[in-house]
Design a protein around this motif. Structure first.
Motif, PDB file in Angstrom:
ATOM      1  N   GLY A 220       0.786  -1.227   0.000  1.00 30.28           N
ATOM      2  CA  GLY A 220       0.000   0.000   0.000  1.00 30.28           C
ATOM      3  C   GLY A 220       0.820   1.280   0.000  1.00 30.28           C
ATOM      4  O   GLY A 220       1.900   1.346   0.598  1.00 30.28           O
ATOM      5  N   GLU A 221       0.309   2.249  -0.697  1.00 27.57           N
ATOM      6  CA  GLU A 221       0.883   3.601  -0.706  1.00 27.57           C
ATOM      7  C   GLU A 221      -0.236   4.564  -0.356  1.00 27.57           C
ATOM      8  O   GLU A 221      -1.405   4.284  -0.641  1.00 27.57           O
ATOM      9  N   PRO A 222       0.087   5.716   0.249  1.00 27.08           N
ATOM     10  CA  PRO A 222      -0.956   6.704   0.500  1.00 27.08           C
ATOM     11  C   PRO A 222      -1.709   6.996  -0.795  1.00 27.08           C
ATOM     12  O   PRO A 222      -1.088   7.162  -1.851  1.00 27.08           O
ATOM     13  N   GLY A 223      -3.021   6.989  -0.727  1.00 26.36           N
ATOM     14  CA  GLY A 223      -3.812   7.290  -1.922  1.00 26.36           C
ATOM     15  C   GLY A 223      -4.132   6.071  -2.752  1.00 26.36           C
ATOM     16  O   GLY A 223      -5.011   6.100  -3.595  1.00 26.36           O
ATOM     17  N   GLN A 224      -3.395   4.984  -2.563  1.00 25.32           N
ATOM     18  CA  GLN A 224      -3.734   3.741  -3.257  1.00 25.32           C
ATOM     19  C   GLN A 224      -3.563   2.569  -2.287  1.00 25.32           C
ATOM     20  O   GLN A 224      -2.667   1.738  -2.442  1.00 25.32           O
ATOM     21  N   PRO A 225      -4.424   2.555  -1.266  1.00 26.01           N
ATOM     22  CA  PRO A 225      -4.235   1.579  -0.182  1.00 26.01           C
ATOM     23  C   PRO A 225      -4.367   0.133  -0.638  1.00 26.01           C
ATOM     24  O   PRO A 225      -5.062  -0.147  -1.609  1.00 26.01           O
TER      25      PRO A 225
END
Ligand code: XBP
Length: 235
Positions: A220-225
């Motif tokens: 996960g990345e911020p904005g694309q969990p």
């Protein structure tokens, strides 16, 4: 109390297996062999960890008579060296990126004082190529232990690579969390007493990850969990 994160490499840090497959096929062609591993076949062959072991396992099912040749070990070694050259050249040419959340988690874990290790059965040359290309040439400084196929240990699902790494770190399995993408990896970690989180990869999707803490789409990345595929949402 969590003290270290132990990272598998292939499929976990990056979606490398397709480049591995193409490299095997290029090595076969380079030796004048008209052997070709399709994606479907490769999914099955991935049950056997380690490139040399994988070639041997495929010969046993497709060309068993070749295993009786006295020089077969050398021929497999030649094929595998060629395969490693193709793979590392592809990685050095920038064909691999880290999966979502990998660089972020490595950075955050280091900031939080956790120790990091690499636990893979792939060749050290492949690890060097991938991590130099994605984390920079100083990548080794990020890790407190690096276990690769070059240690000559029995390959996953055997727990040896995890045991070796725990020994290096001076930690118990329960002090760590492993991040893996395959059923073989889960079994290896669990057999060494290490709790394991799975991020499914292209080739491992749908495997039986019994024993894992949870199965996630990715880190996960911020904005694309990430999303939880199975198990309890780790929050
Ligand atoms: C990775 C592998 C490796 C690579 C090929 O296992 O199975 O065999 O596909 O590597 P894991 P080599 O992710 O469980 O560590 O050709 O260098 O052996």
């Amino acid at each position: 109390h969590l003290k270290a994160l132990l990272f598998d490499v292939d499929g976990t840090l990056a979606e490398t297996e397709e480049l591995h497959r193409l490299a095997f096929n290029a090595a076969f062609a380079g030796q004048g062999l008209n052997w070709h591993w399709s994606q479907d076949l490769y999914r099955e062959l991935l049950q056997v960890a380690g490139g040399r072991e994988r070639i041997r396992a495929w010969l046993a099912q497709a060309h068993a008579h070749l295993l009786e040749q006295p020089d077969i070990d050398d021929r497999i070694a030649v094929l595998h060296r060629l395969k490693t050259d193709h793979y590392t050249a592809g990685v050095a040419a920038g064909r691999m990126a880290l999966r979502p959340g990998v660089a972020r988690l490595i950075g955050e874990a280091r900031s939080a004082g956790l120790r990091l290790a690499i636990v893979t059965t792939t060749s050290r040359a492949n690890v060097d190529a991938l991590l130099a290309a994605t984390l920079g040439t100083d990548w080794e400084e990020l890790f407190d232990a690096i276990c690769s196929g070059d240690e000559g240990l029995p390959k996953k699902p055997a727990p040896d690579a995890y045991r070796w790494t725990l020994d290096r770190l001076g930690l118990d399995g329960g002090d760590c969390v492993a991040i893996e993408d395959t059923a073989n990896g889960v079994q290896a970690a669990r057999a060494a007493g290490v709790p394991v989180l799975v991020t499914e990869s292209l080739y491992s999707r749908g495997e039986d990850f019994d024993g894992a803490l949870a199965v996630l789409s990715d880190l996960g990345e911020p904005g694309q969990p990430f999303h939880v595929v199975a198990g309890k949402d780790p929050g």
